[in-house]
Design a protein around this motif. Structure first.
Motif, PDB file in Angstrom:
ATOM      1  N   ARG A 103       2.355   1.681  -3.500  1.00  7.36           N
ATOM      2  CA  ARG A 103       1.341   2.045  -4.510  1.00  7.36           C
ATOM      3  C   ARG A 103       0.681   3.384  -4.211  1.00  7.36           C
ATOM      4  O   ARG A 103      -0.159   3.856  -4.980  1.00  7.36           O
ATOM      5  CB  ARG A 103       0.281   0.941  -4.612  1.00  7.36           C
ATOM      6  CG  ARG A 103       0.851  -0.394  -5.075  1.00  7.36           C
ATOM      7  CD  ARG A 103      -0.241  -1.401  -5.405  1.00  7.36           C
ATOM      8  NE  ARG A 103      -0.973  -0.978  -6.596  1.00  7.36           N
ATOM      9  CZ  ARG A 103      -2.263  -0.653  -6.616  1.00  7.36           C
ATOM     10  NH1 ARG A 103      -2.965  -0.656  -5.483  1.00  7.36           N
ATOM     11  NH2 ARG A 103      -2.851  -0.285  -7.737  1.00  7.36           N
ATOM     12  N   ASP A 119       2.527   8.450   4.366  1.00 14.12           N
ATOM     13  CA  ASP A 119       2.328   9.190   3.130  1.00 14.12           C
ATOM     14  C   ASP A 119       3.332  10.338   2.992  1.00 14.12           C
ATOM     15  O   ASP A 119       3.425  10.953   1.932  1.00 14.12           O
ATOM     16  CB  ASP A 119       0.898   9.743   3.063  1.00 14.12           C
ATOM     17  CG  ASP A 119       0.569  10.643   4.246  1.00 14.12           C
ATOM     18  OD1 ASP A 119       1.058  10.353   5.368  1.00 14.12           O
ATOM     19  OD2 ASP A 119      -0.160  11.635   4.054  1.00 14.12           O
ATOM     20  N   GLY A 142       4.349   5.871  -2.839  1.00 10.89           N
ATOM     21  CA  GLY A 142       3.808   5.942  -4.188  1.00 10.89           C
ATOM     22  C   GLY A 142       4.794   5.701  -5.305  1.00 10.89           C
ATOM     23  O   GLY A 142       4.430   5.839  -6.488  1.00 10.89           O
ATOM     24  N   SER A 188      -1.301   4.283  -1.520  1.00  9.89           N
ATOM     25  CA  SER A 188      -2.651   4.195  -0.974  1.00  9.89           C
ATOM     26  C   SER A 188      -2.835   5.207   0.161  1.00  9.89           C
ATOM     27  O   SER A 188      -1.905   5.494   0.914  1.00  9.89           O
ATOM     28  CB  SER A 188      -2.911   2.780  -0.453  1.00  9.89           C
ATOM     29  OG  SER A 188      -4.099   2.721   0.292  1.00  9.89           O
ATOM     30  N   HIS A 189      -4.059   5.721   0.275  1.00  4.81           N
ATOM     31  CA  HIS A 189      -4.360   6.671   1.350  1.00  4.81           C
ATOM     32  C   HIS A 189      -5.250   6.035   2.412  1.00  4.81           C
ATOM     33  O   HIS A 189      -6.141   6.673   2.977  1.00  4.81           O
ATOM     34  CB  HIS A 189      -5.021   7.941   0.781  1.00  4.81           C
ATOM     35  CG  HIS A 189      -4.058   8.819   0.048  1.00  4.81           C
ATOM     36  ND1 HIS A 189      -3.666   8.590  -1.251  1.00  4.81           N
ATOM     37  CD2 HIS A 189      -3.389   9.941   0.455  1.00  4.81           C
ATOM     38  CE1 HIS A 189      -2.812   9.517  -1.624  1.00  4.81           C
ATOM     39  NE2 HIS A 189      -2.620  10.366  -0.615  1.00  4.81           N
ATOM     40  N   LYS A 190      -4.988   4.782   2.700  1.00  6.18           N
ATOM     41  CA  LYS A 190      -5.744   4.086   3.738  1.00  6.18           C
ATOM     42  C   LYS A 190      -5.478   4.745   5.090  1.00  6.18           C
ATOM     43  O   LYS A 190      -4.438   5.378   5.314  1.00  6.18           O
ATOM     44  CB  LYS A 190      -5.342   2.610   3.787  1.00  6.18           C
ATOM     45  CG  LYS A 190      -5.861   1.805   2.604  1.00  6.18           C
ATOM     46  CD  LYS A 190      -5.470   0.329   2.731  1.00  6.18           C
ATOM     47  CE  LYS A 190      -6.036  -0.472   1.555  1.00  6.18           C
ATOM     48  NZ  LYS A 190      -5.652  -1.907   1.642  1.00  6.18           N
ATOM     49  N   SER A 234       3.494   3.043  -7.943  1.00 11.55           N
ATOM     50  CA  SER A 234       2.077   3.138  -8.317  1.00 11.55           C
ATOM     51  C   SER A 234       1.797   2.598  -9.709  1.00 11.55           C
ATOM     52  O   SER A 234       0.637   2.373 -10.076  1.00 11.55           O
ATOM     53  CB  SER A 234       1.611   4.597  -8.226  1.00 11.55           C
ATOM     54  OG  SER A 234       2.401   5.429  -9.077  1.00 11.55           O
ATOM     55  N   PHE A 238      -1.444  -4.302  -7.287  1.00 15.06           N
ATOM     56  CA  PHE A 238      -1.225  -4.948  -5.987  1.00 15.06           C
ATOM     57  C   PHE A 238      -0.697  -6.364  -6.192  1.00 15.06           C
ATOM     58  O   PHE A 238       0.240  -6.800  -5.521  1.00 15.06           O
ATOM     59  CB  PHE A 238      -2.538  -4.979  -5.196  1.00 15.06           C
ATOM     60  CG  PHE A 238      -2.381  -5.438  -3.768  1.00 15.06           C
ATOM     61  CD1 PHE A 238      -2.204  -4.511  -2.746  1.00 15.06           C
ATOM     62  CD2 PHE A 238      -2.398  -6.786  -3.440  1.00 15.06           C
ATOM     63  CE1 PHE A 238      -2.049  -4.918  -1.424  1.00 15.06           C
ATOM     64  CE2 PHE A 238      -2.248  -7.207  -2.131  1.00 15.06           C
ATOM     65  CZ  PHE A 238      -2.077  -6.270  -1.116  1.00 15.06           C
ATOM     66  N   ASP A 287       0.833  -1.217   0.000  1.00 15.54           N
ATOM     67  CA  ASP A 287       0.000   0.000   0.000  1.00 15.54           C
ATOM     68  C   ASP A 287       0.859   1.255   0.000  1.00 15.54           C
ATOM     69  O   ASP A 287       0.519   2.256  -0.660  1.00 15.54           O
ATOM     70  CB  ASP A 287      -0.918  -0.012   1.223  1.00 15.54           C
ATOM     71  CG  ASP A 287      -2.037  -1.053   1.114  1.00 15.54           C
ATOM     72  OD1 ASP A 287      -2.385  -1.415  -0.028  1.00 15.54           O
ATOM     73  OD2 ASP A 287      -2.525  -1.513   2.160  1.00 15.54           O
TER      74      ASP A 287
END
Length: 709
Positions: free
Chosen positions: A434, A447, A453, A436-438, A456, A460, A431
């Motif tokens: 890639r 982040d 990222g 991800s903004h979980k 990206s 997955f 994540d």
């Protein structure tokens, strides 16, 4: 009872017939002799038993070996007996008379090694053990004590009291399969005192590693028949997941005239013992078994192992394939893998007391079976050992997939692990890569890191595949006891610093279902004509089997296949040459040498030479036998042995003659000769001149010594 107290290397040669130690053995032995605790991790067949058997000879007293299986005890005791080392075992199968005899010998100090189960040891801790002079406790299969180990046994937990009852006796823990977490737990559970840890390479380069995927039952049988056909007359083990599978497979193979038997927990103890002994004693070629069979089995001439179903963990798989090629000769392994196995094993893991860890171990085993990476590198990486090259001896290496330079991908992943302070898990790392903004990523501020990222452009599933390859290559490891966090290894740091090129296999976005080729119907061909060396090997095997039956012990405890193979290569036709074969100690020269040398002479059509008899006498003398004992052993008169010794002195093959004649006796004979006008070499006048005080045999020896001047 006194054994020769020589250096470890001299004992290695005298009792085991080897000239050099394997890697780390000498250091481990020295550590134990010094009285320090130690933990030894050494692969199956790597020589663990020597590490406590040699100190047992040197230190005196009795070494108590704690072992979980009766078969291992019997194998070890039979082998020690063949090597001339006094050993015994205490187990539940012995009758009262046998038990009493062993206990008496143990109390008197007549045993160098006593093998005992953990349950029996606890029953004797306030009795027999207190009455013995114990020099060392050796805990074999030590991974059984750890809840993290693949074969956890509650009865091993009680062994921690050994340090309480015997604080001055050094403790040695030995295992072939333990990851970092298990190793730490072993030390803690046994209350070991600052042990020195020895970790040998887990690599078994003599084993080939192969996987066949998604074969149905008919295809599996065809593949097995073909495999057996390629291994004529060779012992092998087929591991099955269920009792029913073993029985069905035995019936199917038997229809093809294959010598095979079953072993599983559904059989009575007598039936299991009968099956096991038939296999150990080479009365059957193949045993189909559940995992209930084989832990600690010391049968050195198992040439192959097949897994009919996938094992539940890499630890189990590694230990089970390790039963092939224990003598160092070539061994082949074959694993059948299907999703059906995964479903069934997942169900078992879900129902186990350690659901999470068992599911994770199963997942790693599944990844091994599916991986496009060198299989040996995966195994070594799992146990914390990294190598920077492929093995060339597995199916992946022999049929390599298309690869590319994945160094940049690896650096992105490794950098992300480092920037998250190595506290990220597998899926969370994907994540991060890639972008991800979980919620969890935002909560941890991942982040904000530089590598957020950077991957990206990959899906997955693709990152999952590439990271799995990196894990299996040993670039990072998964810490099970720390929430499965990822930690960069030394090899990973090299890749991160651009000091190492990383080759990866292309991963597509969709999973590729492997298509298994249907093997051709197996045809049983006649056995090809044997070469002269193969005929000689079979003749030696036949003699070994005859002796094994006479002594009621497994054939490999007399000589391993590797020793027989060296006999074929070197063709020793004298006892002197026979004693120089690696793996032939003095006791075995004395017990078996003449029969094997006579067979070799017969097979090679070599007539016995006069000098051979002298060499046979020399070999027996070097074992410490008296002249009378040599004469009895060879069914000759003592006067003949004196003649042999005289010839050996003259030919300078025997230089230390002080055990057979004194300087005074030599001088007495010399005085008679010097005073004689004829300088006679006739024995009778010398004997009469000495008034019969020195017998004819010693006069002959004196003349031989005097002839050297």
């Amino acid at each position: 009872m006194t054994l020769n107290q020589n250096t470890p290397l001299q004992i290695l040669k005298k009792y085991y017939g080897y000239d050099t130690f394997r890697l780390q053995q000498a250091e481990i032995i020295d550590t134990i002799i010094s009285g320090r605790d130690c933990l030894v991790l050494m692969p199956t067949g790597g020589g663990k038993s020597l590490c406590y058997q040699i100190p047992a000879i040197i230190k005196g007293g009795t070494t108590v070996v704690v072992s979980p299986l009766l078969a291992l005890m019997k194998d070890q005791v039979d082998t020690l007996d063949s090597n001339g080392i006094p050993a015994a075992m205490l187990n539940s199968l012995q009758n009262e008379t046998e038990t009493v005899k062993v206990k008496i010998a143990a109390r008197r100090g007549d045993l160098r090694l006593l093998y005992i189960s953990p349950e029996r040891l606890m029953g004797e801790i306030d009795g027999l053990l207190r009455e013995m002079n114990i020099s060392l406790f050796a805990i074999d299969e030590a991974h059984c004590i750890s809840q993290w180990g693949h074969d956890f046994r509650p009865e091993y937990n009680r062994l921690s009291v050994l340090k309480k009852y015997f604080p001055k006796v050094p403790l040695m823990a030995l295992t072939a399969t333990a990851d970092k977490l298990t190793r730490k737990d072993i030390v803690t559970q046994l209350a070991m005192d600052n042990p020195q840890v020895f970790i040998s390479s887990f690599d078994r380069p003599n084993l080939t590693l192969s996987v066949r995927k998604n074969l149905n039952k008919k295809q599996k049988l065809s593949a097995i028949l073909s495999f057996i056909e390629q291994h004529p007359r060779q012992s092998g083990i087929i591991y099955c997941m269920s009792r029913n599978s073993t029985e069905i497979l035995v019936r199917e193979l038997s229809q093809y005239g294959i010598s095979v038997t079953a072993y599983h927990a559904g059989l009575s103890s007598r039936e299991r013992e009968t099956a096991q002994q038939a296999f150990l004693n080479d009365r059957v070629q193949i045993i189909c078994a559940t995992i209930a069979f084989g832990m600690g089995i010391d049968k050195s001439n198992v040439r192959w192992v097949i897994h009919y179903n996938m094992p539940k963990s890499i630890e189990c798989y590694y230990q089970e394939i390790g039963r092939a090629g224990r003598d160092g000769m070539k061994g082949d392994t074959l694993l059948f893998y299907s999703l059906g196995d995964v479903v069934m094993l997942s169900k078992f893991a879900e129902e186990s007391g350690q659901k999470k860890i068992n599911l994770e171990k199963l997942r790693r085993m599944q990844q091994y079976a599916e991986s496009p990476i060198c299989r040996r590198r995966i195994l070594l990486s799992y146990f914390g050992e990294t190598v920077d090259h492929d093995c060339g001896n597995c199916d992946v290496c022999k049929n390599p997939p298309q690869r590319f330079d994945g160094s940049v991908l690896a650096q992105k992943a490794l950098s992300a692990i480092v920037r998250t302070e190595q506290q990220v898990t597998f899926n969370l790392l994907i994540d991060v890569l890639r972008g991800s903004h979980k919620a969890e990523i935002l909560k941890r501020n991942y982040d904000k890191i530089k590598t957020f990222g950077v991957g990206s452009d990959l899906t997955f599933r693709q990152w999952q595949g590439y990271l799995l390859q990196m894990l299996q290559l040993g670039l990072f490891e998964m810490l099970y006891n720390q929430g499965e966090q990822l930690s960069v290894t030394e090899l990973g740091w090299k890749a991160l610093r651009n000091e190492l090129e990383i080759k990866l296999t292309w991963v597509t976005d969709e999973p590729v279902q492997p298509v298994a080729k249907t093997p051709k119907k197996t045809i049983r061909h006649e056995v090809a004509e044997l070469s002269d060396d193969e005929k000689l090997f079979e003749a030696l095997r036949g003699l070994r089997m005859k002796l094994a039956v006479e002594e009621d012990k497994p054939a490999y405890t007399i000589f391993t296949d590797r020793v027989l193979q060296e006999m074929v290569e070197r063709k020793p036709v004298t006892l002197y040459d026979f004693a120089r074969i690696s793996g032939v100690g003095e006791a075995k020269v004395s017990r078996y040498g003449k029969q094997f040398v006579d067979l070799l002479r017969k097979e090679l059509n070599i007539k016995r030479e006069k000098g051979d008899s002298y060499i046979e006498t020399l070999m027996l003398l070097r074992q410490g036998l008296t002249i009378e004992q040599v004469a009895e052993s060879r069914n000759l008169k003592p006067v003949t042995i004196y003649s042999h010794i005289a010839e050996l002195i003259i030919s300078r093959k025997l230089t230390d003659w002080s055990n057979y004649i004194s300087v005074f006796e030599i001088e007495s004979v010399a005085n008679v000769i010097s005073s004689s006008e004829s300088k006679t070499q006739n024995l009778k006048p010398i004997y009469e001149a000495l008034n019969g005080e020195i017998d004819y045999g010693k006069i002959r020896l004196a003349l031989a010594v005097l002839s050297l001047e």
